[in-house]
Design a protein around this motif. Sequence first.
Motif, PDB file in Angstrom:
ATOM      1  N   TRP A   1      16.867  -0.328  32.754  1.00 29.44           N
ATOM      2  CA  TRP A   1      15.980   0.309  33.721  1.00 29.44           C
ATOM      3  C   TRP A   1      14.924  -0.677  34.220  1.00 29.44           C
ATOM      4  O   TRP A   1      14.576  -0.680  35.398  1.00 29.44           O
ATOM      5  CB  TRP A   1      15.312   1.538  33.113  1.00 29.44           C
ATOM      6  CG  TRP A   1      16.276   2.632  32.774  1.00 29.44           C
ATOM      7  CD1 TRP A   1      17.595   2.711  33.149  1.00 29.44           C
ATOM      8  CD2 TRP A   1      16.029   3.795  31.977  1.00 29.44           C
ATOM      9  NE1 TRP A   1      18.170   3.843  32.639  1.00 29.44           N
ATOM     10  CE2 TRP A   1      17.245   4.533  31.919  1.00 29.44           C
ATOM     11  CE3 TRP A   1      14.911   4.287  31.308  1.00 29.44           C
ATOM     12  CZ2 TRP A   1      17.353   5.735  31.218  1.00 29.44           C
ATOM     13  CZ3 TRP A   1      15.028   5.477  30.614  1.00 29.44           C
ATOM     14  CH2 TRP A   1      16.233   6.196  30.570  1.00 29.44           C
TER      15      TRP A   1
ATOM     16  N   LEU B   1      16.767  -3.671  36.344  1.00 27.20           N
ATOM     17  CA  LEU B   1      17.205  -3.301  37.689  1.00 27.20           C
ATOM     18  C   LEU B   1      16.113  -3.541  38.724  1.00 27.20           C
ATOM     19  O   LEU B   1      16.389  -3.897  39.870  1.00 27.20           O
ATOM     20  CB  LEU B   1      17.636  -1.833  37.709  1.00 27.20           C
ATOM     21  CG  LEU B   1      19.112  -1.560  37.393  1.00 27.20           C
ATOM     22  CD1 LEU B   1      19.331  -0.074  37.143  1.00 27.20           C
ATOM     23  CD2 LEU B   1      20.007  -2.038  38.515  1.00 27.20           C
TER      24      LEU B   1
ATOM     25  N   THR C   1      21.057   4.308  44.499  1.00 29.21           N
ATOM     26  CA  THR C   1      21.374   5.459  43.654  1.00 29.21           C
ATOM     27  C   THR C   1      22.339   6.374  44.396  1.00 29.21           C
ATOM     28  O   THR C   1      23.343   6.830  43.838  1.00 29.21           O
ATOM     29  CB  THR C   1      20.092   6.234  43.295  1.00 29.21           C
ATOM     30  OG1 THR C   1      19.213   5.374  42.567  1.00 29.21           O
ATOM     31  CG2 THR C   1      20.424   7.470  42.448  1.00 29.21           C
TER      32      THR C   1
ATOM     33  N   ASN D   1      25.843   4.829  44.445  1.00 25.28           N
ATOM     34  CA  ASN D   1      26.560   4.988  43.181  1.00 25.28           C
ATOM     35  C   ASN D   1      27.059   6.414  42.986  1.00 25.28           C
ATOM     36  O   ASN D   1      28.123   6.632  42.406  1.00 25.28           O
ATOM     37  CB  ASN D   1      25.655   4.599  42.005  1.00 25.28           C
ATOM     38  CG  ASN D   1      25.851   3.153  41.600  1.00 25.28           C
ATOM     39  OD1 ASN D   1      26.672   2.839  40.750  1.00 25.28           O
ATOM     40  ND2 ASN D   1      25.113   2.258  42.243  1.00 25.28           N
TER      41      ASN D   1
ATOM     42  N   THR E   1      23.518  -0.529  38.534  1.00 27.01           N
ATOM     43  CA  THR E   1      23.231   0.902  38.510  1.00 27.01           C
ATOM     44  C   THR E   1      24.423   1.656  37.939  1.00 27.01           C
ATOM     45  O   THR E   1      24.267   2.601  37.150  1.00 27.01           O
ATOM     46  CB  THR E   1      22.906   1.408  39.928  1.00 27.01           C
ATOM     47  OG1 THR E   1      21.814   0.657  40.464  1.00 27.01           O
ATOM     48  CG2 THR E   1      22.518   2.883  39.909  1.00 27.01           C
TER      49      THR E   1
ATOM     50  N   THR F   1      24.449   1.078  34.092  1.00 25.31           N
ATOM     51  CA  THR F   1      23.403   1.838  33.422  1.00 25.31           C
ATOM     52  C   THR F   1      23.722   3.322  33.350  1.00 25.31           C
ATOM     53  O   THR F   1      23.529   3.973  32.318  1.00 25.31           O
ATOM     54  CB  THR F   1      22.063   1.636  34.155  1.00 25.31           C
ATOM     55  OG1 THR F   1      21.785   0.230  34.229  1.00 25.31           O
ATOM     56  CG2 THR F   1      20.932   2.321  33.414  1.00 25.31           C
TER      57      THR F   1
ATOM     58  N   LEU G   1      21.739   9.381  37.082  1.00 23.85           N
ATOM     59  CA  LEU G   1      21.353   8.312  37.993  1.00 23.85           C
ATOM     60  C   LEU G   1      20.074   8.666  38.752  1.00 23.85           C
ATOM     61  O   LEU G   1      19.250   7.795  39.045  1.00 23.85           O
ATOM     62  CB  LEU G   1      22.490   8.040  38.983  1.00 23.85           C
ATOM     63  CG  LEU G   1      23.709   7.312  38.406  1.00 23.85           C
ATOM     64  CD1 LEU G   1      24.828   7.258  39.433  1.00 23.85           C
ATOM     65  CD2 LEU G   1      23.347   5.912  37.946  1.00 23.85           C
TER      66      LEU G   1
ATOM     67  N   ALA H   1      16.576   6.595  38.809  1.00 25.30           N
ATOM     68  CA  ALA H   1      15.845   6.191  40.010  1.00 25.30           C
ATOM     69  C   ALA H   1      14.364   6.524  39.903  1.00 25.30           C
ATOM     70  O   ALA H   1      13.505   5.746  40.355  1.00 25.30           O
ATOM     71  CB  ALA H   1      16.454   6.866  41.238  1.00 25.30           C
TER      72      ALA H   1
END
Length: 435
Positions: free
Chosen positions: A99, A102, A138, A141, A296, A299, A329, A333
Amino acid sequence: MLANKKGISQIGLVAAMFLVTSNMLGSGVYMLPASLAGIGGISLIGWGVAMLGVIALALVFARLAIIVPGGAGPYSYARAAFGDFIGYQTNFVYSLANWIALVSMVTIVVGYLANIFPLFNNLAISAATQIIIIWLFTWLNIRGAKVVGLVQSLAFLLAVFPLLFVAIFGWHWFSYDTFMAGWNASHQTPITAVNSSFNNIMWAFIGVESACVSAAVVKNPRKNIPLATILGVMIAATIYIATCTVMMGIIPNHQLAASSSPFADTLATIFHSHTAGILMSIVAIIDCSGAMAGWTLVTGHTARAAAEDNLFPSVFAKTNKHGVPAIGLTILAVVMSFVVVLTISPTAQQQFNKIITMSVILYLIPYIFSAFAVIKLGKIEVGSKNYWLYVTLGLIAAVFCMWSILGSDKPLTVWAFLVMIASTVFFAFKGYGSK
């Protein structure tokens, strides 16, 4: 790429290799030369020593991907070897590191944007832009791994040409005198300087486990994950060492160390053209954006795997029609947006250095657990035959990671271990692990 029986999009060997290579390059290659310039050319010795540990670490993950097929990286390996609590602790620290890390990619994007449009040097505009980028990727993804794989592969293919140009042809403009003038820029003893370079160099190889973490979306993982891991590391290492070294011989040390867009500055110097620097900034923005898309993905699936094993809140396991943990996700964010606000700095370079120092220490903890996991699980896999190979690999990787931690910022190292200890409280408070 193709879709599996459940309709979840999957990626093949080439895309998985790009995932590893691009995750490592995108998370450092565009800013790391400036960070290492603060230490000096002596960091080249650090690269040589570090490669032994990184190759051992890559082989550790390649073997673990075979021993624990369908695993989700460090979390799955630690849990298989040492049980639920260590698995939870590994994922807790690893997720936090992801986190934080990123956000570094977003700072690189904004740093190169500022080279084109100076208004992005404004703190408020910089922070707002970073948050917008986070939410954009985000959303990307959430649309599925196939989309992410395509975006990342295309971004890497675009970026690899200027990277290779600097790595191969940049030597024409390389000055030995310029390089040696910044040999020991930090003015530390040689051993201390080399040790202090390990934290930055290790940042270059964060992502070595990317294909393993994303095993759920990799086609034929038993074959493709080890190949993607080894090939990805070798490609990234070659580009990293060549570019960092040659740039230290093109741009004077004090200028390179202060740069927020070192590749753009290098091409501008080579071609005596600000336009060349702007074009390189555009390429860097595209490539770092592709790497962010891939990280992303990594993670999100790490948190999902832990949630499916009842070691993370169940909300992280909920997926949409594309097989993507959309709610997890979205939570990610929100956390990343908060990190942006906490770390915002006058320059992208300063913000980048803060972030990588914190995240590398956190990453090294799960890597150490993985190194010891291959020793324990290797015994089960091969018995006594060739077991010494697993022991050797695991010990080299673990010692290297611990050595890197010892050379890191001491106060941040203390905080990292406090975070690891705090995971015990969360584990007990949530009541995870009870049968």
